[in-house]
Design a protein around this motif. Structure first.
Motif, short mmCIF file in Angstrom:
data_model
loop_
_atom_site.label_atom_id
_atom_site.label_comp_id
_atom_site.label_asym_id
_atom_site.label_seq_id
_atom_site.Cartn_x
_atom_site.Cartn_y
_atom_site.Cartn_z
N SER A 187 0.73 -1.27 -0.07
CA SER A 187 0.05 0.02 0.07
C SER A 187 0.83 1.20 0.06
O SER A 187 0.55 2.23 -0.72
N LEU B 89 1.88 4.35 -3.09
CA LEU B 89 1.84 5.91 -2.80
C LEU B 89 3.13 6.48 -2.93
O LEU B 89 3.36 7.60 -3.57
N TYR B 90 4.27 5.68 -2.44
CA TYR B 90 5.40 5.98 -2.78
C TYR B 90 5.85 6.26 -4.16
O TYR B 90 6.59 7.30 -4.50
N LEU C 252 3.89 6.95 -6.56
CA LEU C 252 3.03 8.02 -6.93
C LEU C 252 3.86 9.59 -6.80
O LEU C 252 3.85 10.25 -7.79
N LEU D 65 2.22 14.61 1.51
CA LEU D 65 2.44 13.02 1.39
C LEU D 65 3.80 12.60 0.80
O LEU D 65 3.98 11.13 1.27
N ALA E 179 5.38 9.28 2.79
CA ALA E 179 5.30 8.03 2.18
C ALA E 179 6.95 7.65 2.46
O ALA E 179 7.44 6.56 2.48
#
Length: 348
Positions: A246, A250-251, A253, A264, A268
């Motif tokens: 998960s 995100l990392y 992105l 964010l 991340a």
């Protein structure tokens, strides 16, 4: 959500990851080396009857051990923040990591599907659940994970700055945008999302089968064993793999600037090392699962040389017993044996 200029000036400090990696990898190396060597010894020399699940477990233990062998180099690198071992070994260590993480998920999925077939369709699956097919599936898993690992490691070249060489980090934004983001999505879907859905689906169908009154009366005490192996199996995914994958999504992105948000990105970059360390612990958990949830695995540590492990398979209660006419009893023997083998070989 901020803009690219804001993202470029975002100051993040994830230097804590080096000491964290070094400490966790040291523990994983010691425990993983001992337990996985012991597991492979049991699978190769103490269990004489090779079932489908034993083949999956052996490949899972081998995958864990390959990753463990690369950890001394990673430990040195993280404590010294310098990689003196050259670019080829950097690529190999990166491939071994990805192979272990996603190979573990896929081999656990194979065990879950095999358990589902043995419990829900014990007779229909007898032509599918063969050692030959299990070996072919394992070969397919190895080809898949090695292809993904090698593709990702093509970009894990070493970089030297200020007399210090880095390995498997510091990828440029252009590489993230053009290549790594696509590779990450492919690995996430094939190596995580699909296996997770298969595991949850197979586990839920097995639980539904156990709730049937007729099945409960036939399984008896084995119901607790099945429930235990399902709980442990799902727990591995939820604890080791769900957080890492998960955060990895995100990392990817924020690193590819698909999302340009400083908060964010900090989130991340902080969580990624922590979840990665938790994910690497899976190679330490697997051998304990073999022991505590597999009766045959336990017995293999103290059986006498003249005894065959297969005798234990015959004495254990099959997962499913059906009252069949005498004419069908021999035809269903193999299916019932498969169910019994599954319980003795893979009680998770």
């Amino acid at each position: 959500m901020g803009n690219h200029s804001h993202n470029q000036t975002c100051v993040t400090d994830d230097s804590f990851k080096y000491n964290l990696y070094g400490a966790v990898y040291s523990v994983v190396f010691v425990l993983g080396l001992i337990t996985n060597c012991a597991s492979l010894f049991v699978f190769c020399f103490r269990i004489n009857m090779r079932s489908e699940t034993t083949i999956f477990m052996t490949n899972l233990a081998f995958s864990d051990l390959l990753f463990v062998f690369t950890l001394p180099f990673k430990i040195f690198y993280n404590f010294n923040r310098h990689w003196p071992f050259g670019d080829p070994l950097c690529r190999i260590s990166g491939t071994a990591f990805l192979t272990n993480i996603y190979g573990s998920m896929l081999f656990l999925t194979c065990i879950s599907v095999d358990r589902f077939l043995a419990i829900v369709y014990p007779f229909r699956s007898r032509t599918i659940r063969t050692r030959r097919n299990s070996a072919l599936v394992c070969a397919g898993v190895w080809i898949l994970v090695l292809s993904g690992g090698i593709s990702a490691s093509l970009f894990s070249t070493t970089n030297t700055t200020n007399n210090s060489t880095t390995c498997f980090e510091g990828f440029s934004k252009s590489i993230w945008k053009t290549y790594l983001s696509k590779i990450t999505i492919f690995i996430e879907v094939v190596g995580f999302v699909i296996p997770l859905m298969l595991n949850l689906t197979c586990s839920s169908l097995v639980l539904r089968t156990l709730r049937k009154p007729a099945t409960l009366s036939q399984i008896g005490t084995n119901k607790e064993k099945v429930l235990k192996m399902i709980v442990v199996h799902v727990a591995i995914f939820m604890v080791c793999f769900v957080p890492y994958n998960s955060v990895l999504f995100l990392y990817a992105l924020v690193r590819s600037q698909a999302i340009a948000n400083c908060s964010l990105e900090r989130f991340a970059r902080t969580l990624y090392p922590i979840t990665l360390c938790i994910a690497t612990l899976n190679c330490c958990f697997d051998p304990f699962i073999y022991y505590f949830t597999s009766e045959s695995f336990q017995k293999s540590f103290y059986i006498t040389p003249h005894l065959k492990t297969g005798s234990f398979f015959k004495t254990e209660t099959p997962l499913t017993k059906f009252a069949l006419p005498a004419a069908q009893e021999d035809m269903s023997h193999q299916a019932i044996t498969n169910g019994a083998d599954l319980m003795s070989e893979s009680n998770f």
